[in-house]
Design an enzyme around this catalytic site. Structure first.
Site, PDB file in Angstrom:
ATOM      1  N   GLU A   1      -5.227  -9.958   0.149  1.00 42.31           N
ATOM      2  CA  GLU A   1      -5.636  -9.656   1.622  1.00 42.31           C
ATOM      3  C   GLU A   1      -7.332 -10.200   1.228  1.00 42.31           C
ATOM      4  O   GLU A   1      -7.673  -9.729   0.281  1.00 42.31           O
ATOM      5  CB  GLU A   1      -5.616  -8.586   2.044  1.00 42.31           C
ATOM      6  CG  GLU A   1      -4.042  -8.380   2.687  1.00 42.31           C
ATOM      7  CD  GLU A   1      -3.922  -6.870   3.205  1.00 42.31           C
ATOM      8  OE1 GLU A   1      -4.987  -6.115   3.709  1.00 42.31           O
ATOM      9  OE2 GLU A   1      -3.063  -6.291   3.072  1.00 42.31           O
TER      10      GLU A   1
ATOM     11  N   GLU B   1       0.668  -1.420   0.033  1.00 40.19           N
ATOM     12  CA  GLU B   1       0.024   0.033   0.087  1.00 40.19           C
ATOM     13  C   GLU B   1       0.808   1.246  -0.011  1.00 40.19           C
ATOM     14  O   GLU B   1       0.738   2.269   0.869  1.00 40.19           O
ATOM     15  CB  GLU B   1      -0.938  -0.137   1.135  1.00 40.19           C
ATOM     16  CG  GLU B   1      -1.968  -1.316   1.290  1.00 40.19           C
ATOM     17  CD  GLU B   1      -3.093  -1.241   1.813  1.00 40.19           C
ATOM     18  OE1 GLU B   1      -3.081  -0.881   3.176  1.00 40.19           O
ATOM     19  OE2 GLU B   1      -4.223  -1.602   1.496  1.00 40.19           O
TER      20      GLU B   1
HETATM   21  C1  GAL Z   1      -5.358  -3.369   4.086  1.00 41.39           C
HETATM   22  C2  GAL Z   1      -3.926  -3.352   4.740  1.00 41.39           C
HETATM   23  C3  GAL Z   1      -3.398  -3.944   5.900  1.00 41.39           C
HETATM   24  C4  GAL Z   1      -4.795  -3.719   6.976  1.00 41.39           C
HETATM   25  C5  GAL Z   1      -5.970  -4.274   6.466  1.00 41.39           C
HETATM   26  C6  GAL Z   1      -7.333  -3.861   7.160  1.00 41.39           C
HETATM   27  O1  GAL Z   1      -5.681  -2.412   3.327  1.00 41.39           O
HETATM   28  O2  GAL Z   1      -2.787  -3.706   3.653  1.00 41.39           O
HETATM   29  O3  GAL Z   1      -2.352  -3.617   6.302  1.00 41.39           O
HETATM   30  O4  GAL Z   1      -4.627  -2.592   7.091  1.00 41.39           O
HETATM   31  O5  GAL Z   1      -6.264  -3.181   5.122  1.00 41.39           O
HETATM   32  O6  GAL Z   1      -7.135  -4.296   8.497  1.00 41.39           O
END
Ligand code: GAL
Length: 981
Positions: A490, A410
């Site tokens: 993620e 990010e």
């Molecule tokens: C993503 C990020 C993580 C965390 C997650 C939300 O965008 O890469 O580090 O922030 O969202 O918990």
């Protein structure tokens, strides 16, 4: 000129990055008790601690190293998600920049070879400067990466003084805006290394596997000077490093079969231990493959966290993480968002996990400046960014478990990522690269997204996605992106109760060869253990330390609680990703066993079956399953147990796959996968017992201050049941509220909980319209509606006496405008005396389950206490719901008396000593004070969980839309009578 902690230099005086390895040369751990002094600002920190004179007083105290000083009473930890906790003013830091001075006196062993000695710091957050015996060694930034200095010239025989100044904030902090606690300090090991004359400085193991021939190739590059390689198991003895050995047959390394060969690299004064895993990673035809076979990553994102020590993890904790992952069928880990302690990677090699090693780069906070000045696109930051990539790749390059390098997280996009990618491809062409946030994917070998909904993953799997705007006008770039394998780096935000839809994601991954799988966000809740004034433990989150600004409980989003207790979400994940799928066509007498491993056959598993009659085991045995190769399946005859003549109730066949023998990560008997099937009973239809004669209808009768119907005593005005036989109770009455989960609350405007509140569902009023006594029933007509709105749920309760108890039919009709709204739940709520604390039920269990998170719950007979039904989420919220309950009994353990509830056919059960409103108001579980009642929810349905705390809400089929509904429950008391209130 900018001071070193604010400039663009990654460091000064450091040695070139190189591989982490262990050798038999001297190694002196400098971990232990150091002296420490915290100054509020650099200008307030005198440089008076570098020399022999031992500082006393003046704010010095002892501090363990490794540690974060803020966890030892010096200042506070701070949690932010995307926002920098200091002004976005790169590369500057606030004048009040807490500065921790550390000092250690140590004795050099008499035999130590000082020449060439190296001082190694595995991790210091965020910037430091070091001196040995008053002589400056250098400076470094890059918190989660090693830094080494030549210590030889400054080392003395006997007593030595090491002084280290650590700045909480530095220009490097701009590259470290990961969503986590800001935790300064020397938080990983400090070691003095002997580097004897003629020793190897760096080594690069190249161990490939040719899956077509079974051949392994091995070359260990060391540069000069010459070193000799020995791998006894492969018949390699003292072969000059740099030569390629071809081994006709090797056993390859995979996460499922982590075969390592022990080796040794020797120079005249040193032996270096090697652990070699043969494997070849390739992206071929749009698929991520290892050793010729496509991988499906069933992964998690792992931050390093310990509830007492922050990112200081001891070896046992790291091992525990890997063991827990392996035992829950997880096969991959993304080291979000920085390289972990090197010992963790050793464990991944040894026990078997595919690793995406991620660089310590995140500049997320620039989003609040519309990405102006983002380091990723500013050449001044190139050295610092490249330095981080080099330090990661060089340190970790010899781990077979690492199959992907990730450039960071990010940080938007920019030229510097091109530099990182180019360097890495040159240095290590053997591994593909990942970077998600540059939507052209020009620097990534994966098309990667976060939190895409299931439907989007399915579309991507079919190659039907729209081109991202970033590549839409560049046909060549778009053509490249289109054929990349897809990774969901993620997904399934495991915040609080949830995530939902894990099984749906997994099916979507499995359906498409393009999908390389995904990584659940995230492994562990980052909560810190604290105690209330009266000594009860709870876990703190953002804001609990007075930190401001803060990201609240957004760091509490793991599959394990801060103390590593598996959450229901982890159990659900284990089931959703299980590597063996068993299905059955019992009518045809067949069971199908599908091997979903990527590399391993099923010979390490033993299959058993058991038959349960209303939850009681009546037969069991072993199921002979042939050795099914990876990706294949077998159809075999189903077990044919002798069915009971007259079953007590439902018959269920459970098939389990368990480890046949001990594995390094779990013992024999460990359950890997299971499936359950209802068994039709042939006699039941033919020889079903004649239905019991329906009890003669009983008419309600007025009593002194109410109405009596059978055993039931009702309030004549409200129509509410007050007692059943000797058992005092309140209710049942319609209830649609639940204490919003983090996923209900959601992120931003897309929040079910906000909609629910706007609709008034958190404040439903009950108005009794009529209480009518029929010849065989009591009918209570009510209107359940929110303050301030016209919408309502017309609710009719029809009570009849059914033998020794009562039967309730609830009929609900929505009235008024409900369009587009959902309900949290629909069911009835009643309250029992607090003494009814033992619970027994036949239904799904043993754990909690919600509509889109119930794969891990199996049908059975279960017992628990009311207290034991609760899941202690770090932030209290709806939890503990048991699904598809056929019947349940809540009893007083002292007397055995209580209530039995039966569903027709099922209901959802929740029982707790506090109300939904209590749950909602609590910030920590320690805020919950048991009331003198057990509140029992008997639900027809719940809204699914989804993962809207960061991502999509529940799937359409798991949204609970109000509709005309009827459900039925039966109540009876259990003798002897329960204690009266
Ligand atoms: C993503 C990020 C993580 C965390 C997650 C939300 O965008 O890469 O580090 O922030 O969202 O918990």
């Amino acid at each position: 000129m900018l001071p070193y902690y604010e400039d663009y230099e990654p460091g000064t005086g450091r040695r070139a990055p190189r591989a982490a390895f262990t050798s038999d040369a001297g190694r002196l751990s400098l971990n232990g008790h150091w002296l420490f002094r915290l100054s509020e600002a650099v200008a307030e920190a005198p440089l008076d601690f570098l020399h022999d004179h031992t500082p006393r007083g003046d704010g010095w105290s002892e501090l363990p190293v490794p540690s974060h000083w803020v966890l030892h009473g010096h200042g506070i930890p701070r949690y932010t998600n995307t926002a920098y906790p200091f002004p976005v003013d790169p590369p500057h830091t606030p004048t009040r920049n807490p500065t921790g001075d550390h000092r250690l006196e140590f004795e050099l062993p008499g035999t130590w070879r000082r020449d060439g000695s190296v001082l190694r710091f595995e991790g210091v957050d965020s910037c430091f400067r070091a001196w040995l015996n008053g002589r400056e060694l250098g400076t470094s930034k890059g918190s989660r990466l090693p830094a080494e200095f030549d210590a030889g010239p400054a080392l003395r025989p006997g007593r030595n003084v090491l002084a280290v100044r650590v700045h909480r904030w530095s220009s490097g902090s701009y590259l470290e805006d990961q969503d986590m606690w800001w935790l300064p300090g020397i938080f990983r090991d400090v070691t003095l290394l002997e580097r004897p004359a003629g020793c190897v400085d760096d080594l690069f193991v190249h161990a490939g596997y040719d899956h077509t021939t079974g051949r392994g190739t091995l070359r260990v590059d060391t540069g000069a000077p010459a070193a000799l390689l020995t791998v006894p198991e492969l018949g390699i003895t003292d072969r000059p490093a740099g030569e390629t050995a071809v081994i006709d047959r090797v056993e390859p390394w995979s996460a499922e079969t982590p075969r390592l060969y022990e080796g040794r690299l020797s120079t005249p004064h040193e032996h270096i231990a090697l652990r070699i895993g043969f494997r070849t990673v390739a992206v071929r035809e749009g698929r991520l493959t290892v050793n010729g076979r496509p991988l499906l990553l069933r992964g998690v994102n792992r931050h390093e966290h310990d509830p007492d020590h922050g990112r200081v993890l001891d070896p046992e904790t790291m091992r525990r993480d890997v063991l827990l992952m392996k035992r829950h069928n997880i096969n991959a880990v993304r080291t979000s968002h920085y390289p972990p302690h090197p010992a963790f990677l050793d464990l991944c090699d040894e026990l078997g996990l595919w690793v995406v090693d991620e660089c310590d780069i995140e500049t997320h906070g620039f989003i609040h400046a519309d990405w102006r000045g983002n380091p990723a696109d500013d050449p001044r930051w190139e050295p610092m960014m490249l330095d981080r990539m080099r330090r990661m790749v060089e340190r970790d390059k010899n781990h077979p478990s690492i199959v992907i390098w990730s450039l960071g997280n990010e940080s938007h996009h920019g030229r510097n990522f091109g530099v990182l990618a180019e360097w890495t491809r040159r240095r290590d062409p053997s591994r593909p690269l990942h970077y998600e946030r540059d939507r052209t994917y020009r620097h990534s070998d994966f098309y990667s997204l976060m939190y895409a909904p299931v439907a989007q993953v399915e579309r991507i799997g079919r190659h039907e996605e729209d081109a991202p705007p970033e590549t839409a006008d560049d046909p060549a770039l778009e053509a490249r992106r289109r054929v990349l394998p897809f990774l969901l780096c993620e997904y399934a935000h495991a915040m609080g109760n949830g995530p939902g839809s894990l099984a749906a994601y997994q099916r979507a991954f499995e359906q498409s060869p393009r999908c390389a799988g995904g990584f659940v966000w995230e492994w562990i809740d980052h909560g810190f253990r604290r105690r209330t004034a009266d000594g009860r433990t709870y876990f703190a989150y953002g804001g609990d330390f007075g930190d401001h600004p803060h990201g609240g409980n957004f760091c509490i989003d793991g599959l394990v609680l801060p103390d590593r207790t598996p959450s229901p979400g982890l159990l659900e994940l284990k089931k959703a990703i299980e590597p063996v799928a068993v299905t059955a066509a019992l009518g045809r007498g067949l069971v199908r066993v599908a091997n979903r491993y990527d590399h391993r056959d099923l010979s390490h598993l033993r299959f058993t079956w058991s038959l349960e009659d209303e939850g009681v085991r009546v037969a069991d045995g072993e199921l002979k399953v042939p050795c099914v190769a990876a990706g294949e399946e077998a159809v075999i005859p189903a077990p044919r147990p002798l069915l009971p003549e007259a079953p007590r109730g439902e018959l269920w066949l459970t098939v389990r796959a368990e480890l046949a023998a001990d594995e390094p990560w779990a013992g024999a008997g460990h359950e890997v996968a299971w499936a359950q099937f209802p068994v039709p009973h042939p006699h039941r239809v033919a020889a079903a017992p004649a239905p019991a004669p329906a009890p003669a209808p009983v008419a309600p009768r007025p009593s002194d201050d109410g109405i009596t119907l059978g055993d039931g005593d009702f309030d004549a005005r409200t129509g509410l049941l007050r007692a059943l036989g000797p058992l005092r109770l309140d209710g049942p009455a319609l209830d649609v509220w639940r204490a919003p989960t983090d996923n209900d609350r959601g992120m931003g405007p897309d929040s079910a909980a906000k909609d629910w509140r706007r609709a008034g569902l958190d404040r439903m009023d009950h108005r009794t319209v009529s209480v009518r006594q029929g010849p065989d029933r009591l009918e209570v007509e009510t209107r359940v509606a929110p303050a301030g709105h016209e919408r309502a749920l017309r609710t009719r309760y029809v009570w009849t006496a059914a033998g020794p108890g009562l039967r309730l039919v609830v009929h609900v009709v929505p009235e008024g405008p409900w369009d587009g709204l959902t309900l949290p739940r629909i069911g009835v709520l009643l309250a029992l005396p607090a003494a009814c604390e033992d619970v027994r039920w036949f239904g799904k269990g043993p754990g909690e389950a919600y509509p889109d998170s119930q794969e891990a719950a199996r049908v059975g007979l279960f017992t628990a206490t009311v207290a034991g039904l609760q899941t202690p989420y770090v932030v209290p919220q709806e939890n503990g719901h048991r699904a598809a309950v056929r019947w349940a009994e809540l009893t007083d353990p002292a007397t055995g008396g209580g209530l039995r509830v039966e569903g027709a056919p099922h209901f959802g059960l929740t029982a707790r000593r506090w109300t939904s409103q209590d749950l909602e108001a609590a910030r920590h579980p320690t805020d919950l004070v048991p009331r003198d009642r057990v509140f029992v929810h008997l639900d027809l349905a719940h809204q699914g969980l989804g993962s809207a705390s960061c991502g999509p809400g529940p799937l359409p089929e798991h949204r609970l839309e109000p509709a005309e509904t009827t459900f039925e429950l039966r109540f009876r008391t259990l003798a002897p009578p329960a204690a009266r209130r």
